[in-house]
Design a protein around this motif. Structure first.
Motif, short mmCIF file in Angstrom:
data_model
loop_
_atom_site.label_atom_id
_atom_site.label_comp_id
_atom_site.label_asym_id
_atom_site.label_seq_id
_atom_site.Cartn_x
_atom_site.Cartn_y
_atom_site.Cartn_z
N UNK A 40 -88.40 55.02 5.86
CA UNK A 40 -87.18 55.92 6.23
C UNK A 40 -86.26 55.22 6.69
N UNK A 41 -86.33 54.19 7.02
CA UNK A 41 -85.06 53.33 7.60
C UNK A 41 -83.92 52.87 6.52
N UNK A 42 -82.80 53.17 7.10
CA UNK A 42 -81.38 52.51 6.53
C UNK A 42 -80.85 51.59 7.54
N UNK A 43 -80.37 50.49 6.96
CA UNK A 43 -79.86 49.64 7.69
C UNK A 43 -78.57 49.13 7.19
N UNK A 44 -77.39 48.87 7.93
CA UNK A 44 -76.03 48.66 7.62
C UNK A 44 -75.79 47.20 7.78
N UNK A 45 -75.17 46.56 6.80
CA UNK A 45 -74.96 44.99 6.89
C UNK A 45 -73.53 44.83 6.73
N UNK A 46 -72.80 44.07 7.87
CA UNK A 46 -71.61 43.72 7.97
C UNK A 46 -71.12 42.30 7.73
N UNK A 47 -70.20 41.87 6.87
CA UNK A 47 -70.12 40.60 6.77
C UNK A 47 -69.41 39.98 8.05
N UNK A 105 -72.72 53.81 -2.14
CA UNK A 105 -71.42 53.91 -1.31
C UNK A 105 -70.48 54.90 -2.29
N UNK A 106 -69.62 55.56 -1.62
CA UNK A 106 -68.60 56.17 -1.98
C UNK A 106 -67.63 55.23 -2.67
N UNK A 107 -67.14 55.63 -3.78
CA UNK A 107 -66.20 54.95 -4.57
C UNK A 107 -64.79 54.57 -3.88
N UNK A 112 -66.25 54.13 4.63
CA UNK A 112 -67.41 54.44 5.74
C UNK A 112 -68.22 55.56 5.22
N UNK A 113 -68.19 55.93 3.85
CA UNK A 113 -69.34 56.99 3.56
C UNK A 113 -70.22 56.28 2.37
N UNK A 126 -70.48 55.10 10.78
CA UNK A 126 -69.99 54.74 12.03
C UNK A 126 -70.90 55.84 12.92
N UNK A 127 -71.98 56.68 12.30
CA UNK A 127 -72.90 57.46 13.11
C UNK A 127 -73.92 57.39 12.58
N UNK A 128 -75.08 56.91 13.36
CA UNK A 128 -76.25 56.37 12.68
C UNK A 128 -77.38 57.79 13.39
#
Length: 481
Positions: A260-267, A292-294, A298-299, A315-317
């Motif tokens: 159930x985990x989702x992780x965000x990667x930022x370059x 991702x939204x096209x 951030x969505x 921006x909200x985890x």
């Protein structure tokens, strides 16, 4: 612009339902087809009697090819190229990446492949020496010009389509693989070892583009090279399948796992990413897919075994912005429409799929529900060129194409049928009028993707290999503005 939603069906719907491809040069048509009554065989509904066989209608496809990459590749992605933004005319060249499911973890690889001289010829392909491309078609195999009687002829090559590939060692089977839209040589892989890795395949793409692929071929089989990934993330608590690159922010990535985990990667710097080890919270079971939204940086959307479809603000985890109970069973896959960005499609483990309008997104607010497939939906994807068209694959071994703008017009269908030179089977009345095409012939089908630059062309992968196809009733579709 998308087609007028009031447009009626005038294309070859019934023909599309009678084709079962028999690949690798084994196609045949019954000699007495015109004398015998023609009927559509419905997979999962009709049975074959002793002595009966399914006949493949060669005019149902503009092109149909089959090829294999050694081991089954249950996930792949089409890489954008510099050969033209929007292409229609054969022959075609295309690039893709795929990940294997080999017999042992050590035998797996990421494959970068170039498929060139894709014409209307229907034949199976094997990894071949470049010299094979100079051979002409073998006897008994005809070009699309000869097979598509009554259709306007178009130039095609008589050379054999050729597949070249580079194989890069990968520890563990590849659950899912995706290319970055902005830099297609940057590839993310989800491994069954529980690791997510990012790779730079530029050297292999350049070699294939420059026709230097023969360097990796030995007796028709590419040798496996070893290289280090750009980045490895080991923070997921389990293996997973969900991964998606942002089409808005280059290098931004989300990955989801079976816990159930989702992780965000930022370059960050070139070839590096910062991955927040604090996951997004909300799902109570495996995260199956992410999109991702096209249009909004951030969505993104997620779906899960918990039956929900969620929209997130990156921006909200702490919680999703919107959470909807989308299906009564596992939600396996989702697709965010790149042309009409308010539309999302979701595919379920019970074989159904639904269409959602995010402008009125709430429980039971789906705008369309389809109950055609009889086994779990394994992939779903909107066409990159048509807002109303999507492709669906299912564990019932079908790839279906749907056009939500279609509605039945019996008078126009009868008029079209009367104009045909050959007898065409009538489609069963209980089929949804939006069902445009059914492709059969692959076993254990897993994924299908539209080519982003070639209209109407799809690639699909299954346990027994790949198909490249373009249905004849997908030609001359207007491009999205």
């Amino acid at each position: 612009m998308a087609r007028n939603p009031k447009k009626k069906r005038v294309k070859k719907k019934s023909k599309a339902h009678e084709n079962v491809p028999i690949l690798d040069g084994e196609q045949s048509m019954a000699t007495d087809q015109q004398q015998q009554p023609v009927r559509v065989w419905r997979p999962g509904v009709d049975n074959l009697e002793d002595g009966e066989e399914l006949q493949f209608d060669p005019t149902a496809y503009d092109c149909l090819h089959a090829f294999h990459l050694g081991w089954p590749c249950l996930s792949f992605d089409i890489a954008r190229d510099a050969l033209g933004v929007l292409r229609n005319d054969f022959p075609h060249t295309m690039f893709c990446v795929a990940g294997t499911q080999a017999d042992t973890a050590q035998n797996n690889s990421v494959i970068v492949a170039k498929l060139s001289n894709v014409t209307g010829v229907r034949r199976g392909l094997k990894l071949a020496n470049p010299m094979d491309a100079d051979e002409e078609e073998s006897d008994g195999e005809s070009s699309s010009d000869e097979e598509d009687e009554g259709k306007e002829a178009r130039p095609t090559s008589t050379k054999v389509p050729v597949l070249h590939a580079r194989m890069i060692a990968h520890q563990g089977g590849v659950n899912r693989i995706r290319c970055m839209p902005q830099q297609p040589h940057i590839v993310a892989t989800w491994a069954d070892t529980g690791y997510v890795q990012v790779w730079d395949m530029l050297v292999h793409v350049r070699a294939l583009s420059a026709d230097q692929s023969s360097e990796t071929l030995a007796g028709g089989t590419p040798s496996v090279v070893r290289q280090a990934p750009l980045h490895i993330f080991t923070g997921h608590k389990d293996e997973g399948f969900a991964v998606d690159w942002s089409p808005v922010t280059a290098g931004r990535l989300v990955t989801g796992d079976c816990k159930s985990g989702i992780h965000l990667w930022e370059p960050t710097t070139a070839g590096k990413w910062s991955v927040d080890r604090a996951p997004f919270k909300g799902h109570t079971a495996s995260v199956e897919d992410l999109q991702w939204s096209p249009t909004e940086a951030d969505v993104f959307a997620s779906c899960s075994v918990d039956g929900t479809l969620r929209i997130w603000d990156a921006r909200t985890r702490s919680q999703a912005a919107i959470s909807v109970k989308a299906h009564d069973n596992d939600v396996n896959v989702i697709s965010w429409n790149r042309v009409a960005s308010c539309m999302v499609a979701s595919g379920c483990d019970d074989g159904t799929f639904r269409i959602w309008d995010l402008r009125s997104f709430k429980e039971d607010s789906f705008i369309a529900h389809f109950n055609y497939h009889t086994h779990p939906i394994t992939s779903i994807e909107w066409s990159p060129h048509e807002a109303s068209t999507l492709g669906v694959t299912s564990a019932d071994n079908q790839l279906t194409i749907w056009d939500l703008s279609l509605e039945r017009d019996e008078e126009e269908e009868a008029e079209y049928q009367a104009k045909l030179k050959l007898q065409q089977a009538e489609a069963p009345n209980d089929l949804p009028p939006q069902l445009l095409f059914v492709h059969l012939g692959q076993k254990d089908i897993k994924e299908a993707h539209w080519h982003p630059q070639i209209q109407g062309l799809l690639l699909s992968t299954a346990g027994d290999g790949f198909n490249v196809l373009r249905p004849s009733n997908m030609e001359n579709l207007p491009a999205a503005a």
